[in-house]
Design a protein around this motif. Sequence first.
Motif, mmCIF file in Angstrom:
data_model
loop_
_atom_site.group_PDB
_atom_site.id
_atom_site.type_symbol
_atom_site.label_atom_id
_atom_site.label_comp_id
_atom_site.label_asym_id
_atom_site.label_seq_id
_atom_site.Cartn_x
_atom_site.Cartn_y
_atom_site.Cartn_z
ATOM 1 N N ASP A 1 1.557 21.755 0.199
ATOM 2 C CA ASP A 1 2.352 22.558 1.666
ATOM 3 C C ASP A 1 3.764 21.889 0.466
ATOM 4 O O ASP A 1 4.210 20.560 1.299
ATOM 5 C CB ASP A 1 1.972 22.004 2.421
ATOM 6 N N SER B 1 4.381 20.330 6.359
ATOM 7 C CA SER B 1 5.965 21.279 7.065
ATOM 8 C C SER B 1 6.079 21.199 8.360
ATOM 9 O O SER B 1 4.541 22.002 9.074
ATOM 10 C CB SER B 1 5.879 22.491 6.735
ATOM 11 N N VAL C 1 3.393 17.954 1.343
ATOM 12 C CA VAL C 1 4.535 16.654 -0.173
ATOM 13 C C VAL C 1 5.379 16.284 0.765
ATOM 14 O O VAL C 1 5.993 16.592 2.065
ATOM 15 C CB VAL C 1 5.183 17.375 -0.645
ATOM 16 N N ASN D 1 11.550 19.006 -1.058
ATOM 17 C CA ASN D 1 9.844 19.457 -1.085
ATOM 18 C C ASN D 1 9.294 20.385 -1.753
ATOM 19 O O ASN D 1 8.584 19.955 -2.438
ATOM 20 C CB ASN D 1 10.188 19.651 0.834
ATOM 21 N N PHE E 1 8.580 21.954 3.947
ATOM 22 C CA PHE E 1 10.183 21.117 3.976
ATOM 23 C C PHE E 1 9.520 20.100 3.724
ATOM 24 O O PHE E 1 8.187 19.361 4.122
ATOM 25 C CB PHE E 1 10.162 21.428 5.742
ATOM 26 N N ILE F 1 5.975 15.150 4.321
ATOM 27 C CA ILE F 1 5.852 15.450 5.506
ATOM 28 C C ILE F 1 4.860 16.679 5.734
ATOM 29 O O ILE F 1 5.595 17.945 5.060
ATOM 30 C CB ILE F 1 6.611 15.093 6.430
#
Length: 504
Positions: free
Chosen positions: A123, A159, A155, A56, A126, A157
Motif C-alpha cells: 500500500d 493509507s 508503506v 508514498n 498515502f 503508514i
Amino acid sequence: MKLVFPKQMKEIDRRTIEEFGIPSLLLMENAATALEHEIIPFSPHKVLLLCGSGNNGGDAYAAGRKLLARGIEVSALRIGMPSTREARFNYKLFKNFGGKVYGFKALTEKIKCFIKKHDLVLDGLFGVGFKGMLSAEIIDLIEYLNALSIFKIAVDIPSGINGINGTVNPVAFKADTTVTFGAAKPGHYFFPGHSFTGLLKIAKIGFPEKLFETSNIELVDDKLAKAFLPERIPWGHKGTFGKVCIVGGSSKYTGAALLAALGSIRIGAGMVYTFTPKETQRVVRNSLPEVISIASKSAILTSEDLETLHALIDDIDTLVVGTGIGRADETVEFVKKLLSSEKVKSLKAVIIDADALYAVSKVPEIIMGRENFLLTPHPGEFSRLTRKAVEEIVNNIDAVKSFAREMETRLILKGAVSIIANESGNIWLNNTGNTGLAKAGSGDLLSGTIAGLVAQGLSPLEALIFGSYFMGKAAELAQEYEATLSASMIADNYGKVFEYLKTL
Ligand SMILES: NC(=O)C1=CN([C@@H]2O[C@H](COP(=O)(O)OP(=O)(O)OC[C@H]3O[C@@H](n4cnc5c(N)ncnc54)[C@H](O)[C@@H]3O)[C@@H](O)[C@H]2O)[C@@H](O)CC1
Ligand SMILES: Nc1ncnc2c1ncn2[C@@H]1O[C@H](COP(=O)(O)OP(=O)(O)O)[C@@H](O)[C@H]1O
Ligand SMILES: [K+]
C-alpha cells in the motif's frame, strides 16, 4: 522511543537532503530496500502495488522495481499520476523494468478479479502527506482489499490513518505489517489507527539519528521504564520507602480510597494512610489491615478536616486527593482550601484525581505553577477542565500540551493510549494495558501507584510516566482473560511487572 509527527518527519527529510546532502532519491531507494527486505521472506509470486501520486507511491514503485529485478511479477494500480520528481523517476524505472501499470478510477468487477490474482499487496496510496478524508472510490477499494486474505504491507503508514492522532476517516488499509521510515508516528499507536497498523517495523533509511532528538514526543517503552525502577535498598526501613496518604471516599464511593491505597502498598510504599469519612474507614480497615486509617469529622470531607489533615502532612511525603470524595459543595470547598494552602507545598507530590479535579475545574488557577501537583484526568474530567468537548480532546496531544504549558503543570490524560505532558511541552505516550483496565477502579489504583512511586523517590513526572506504564503492564501480564480483570486483580500482578523489568 522517540516518535515524530508527520510535519516533523517532513522537516527531518528536508534537513537530511539540504543540510546533509543526501539526495532525496537515495532516501527513497533506501526506503524501497527496506520494503524489499520485508517482502522477500514471503516469496510472493505476484505482487500488487497501490500507488498514489506522492512520494508514498514513489516508494512503492521503487520497491516494485527491485522485486521485478529479482524476477517477481509486479503490477501497479495507479491512483493519480506521480506528482513529485522522485515518484515520477521511480514510476519510469518501474515501467522500464517491465512493471505493468493500470489506472484506477473505480472498483469494477474486472479490477476485483485482477486484484484477487495477487498474493501480496503493497500500500503506497498515502503516507504522512495524507489529510482529510478518503474519496468514495478509494474507500471501496480499501474495503474490498481489507476483506481479502492476501498478505498486506503498508508503506510508512496504512493509507487512511491520520499520522497525528490515529483517526481513520472512515476506514484505512488493514496492514499485516507496516514499514515506517526513520521513526514511528503517533497515529501508529492511537486507536483506531493502531488496529490497522499490524506489526510495525521501523526502518532506518539514512536520516541522521540526531535529527530525531529534536522531537519532544516519546513512547514509554520497556527501556525507558526500566530506568525508572525504584531502588530497594536492602537495609531500608518503612521510612526509606516513603509515606503516602490517600484523601478520599464518601458514603457512595467506599472502594475508591481503598484501591488507591492498594496501589501505593503494592508498588512498594513504606507506609500508607487513608483519610476518609467513617463509612469508608470501615471498608478500608476490613480489607487492608496494613493501612493506617483516619476518619473525617463528618460523613463527607469538609473544611473542618483541614486542621487534622495539615497535622498529618508533616508526617507524609505524598498525597492523593479526590478518589471517591463526591461533589458536595462543602467537599469542593475543602479541596479548594487544601490545594491553596501553604502546607501542601512541603509534599513531594499532590496527585489530584477524580472529584478533586471537579473542584479544580471551578477554580483552575489554584493549580497554576504549583510544582508538586500532578493531575490524572480521564477524558470526561479533562473536558471539564478545558471546557472543550470530549471528542475534541481524545487522542489530542496538542490539547494536553497546551494545558500543561498554560497551567505550568504536569498531567496524564488517561485512555487506551495515555498522553502525559509536562510544563515544558514534552510529551510521553503510554500504550501498555488492555481493556481489563476499562473498568471503574483502575483510575484509583493508578493514582495510588503514582503516589507510592513518588514516596520511593521518583520525581512527580517520572512517577506519572512509570506508574501508567506499570499498571498497564500488570494488566498485560495477568494470566486471566482481560474481560475478567478488576483493579485489585491487576494490583495482584504488580510482582510480575517487577520481575519482568528485572529480566530486561
Ligand atoms: N523522510 C520522508 O518523509 C521520506 C518520505 N518518503 C515517503 O514519502 C511519503 C510522503 O510523501 P508526500 O509528502 O509526497 O505525501 P504522500 O505520498 O503521503 O501523499 C500526498 C499526496 O496525496 C494527496 N492527498 C493527501 N490527502 C489526500 C486525500 N484525502 N485524498 C486524496 N489525495 C490526498 C496529496 O495531494 C499528495 O499528492 C512518506 O510517507 C514516505 O512513504 C520516502 O520516500 C523516504 C523519505
Ligand atoms: N482499553 C484500555 N487499554 C489500556 N488502558 C486502559 C483502557 N481503558 C482504560 N485504561 C486505563 O485505565 C485507567 C482508567 O482510569 P479512569 O477512567 O480514571 O478509571 P476510574 O473511573 O476507575 O477511576 C487509566 O489509567 C486508563 O489509561
Ligand atoms: K501507505
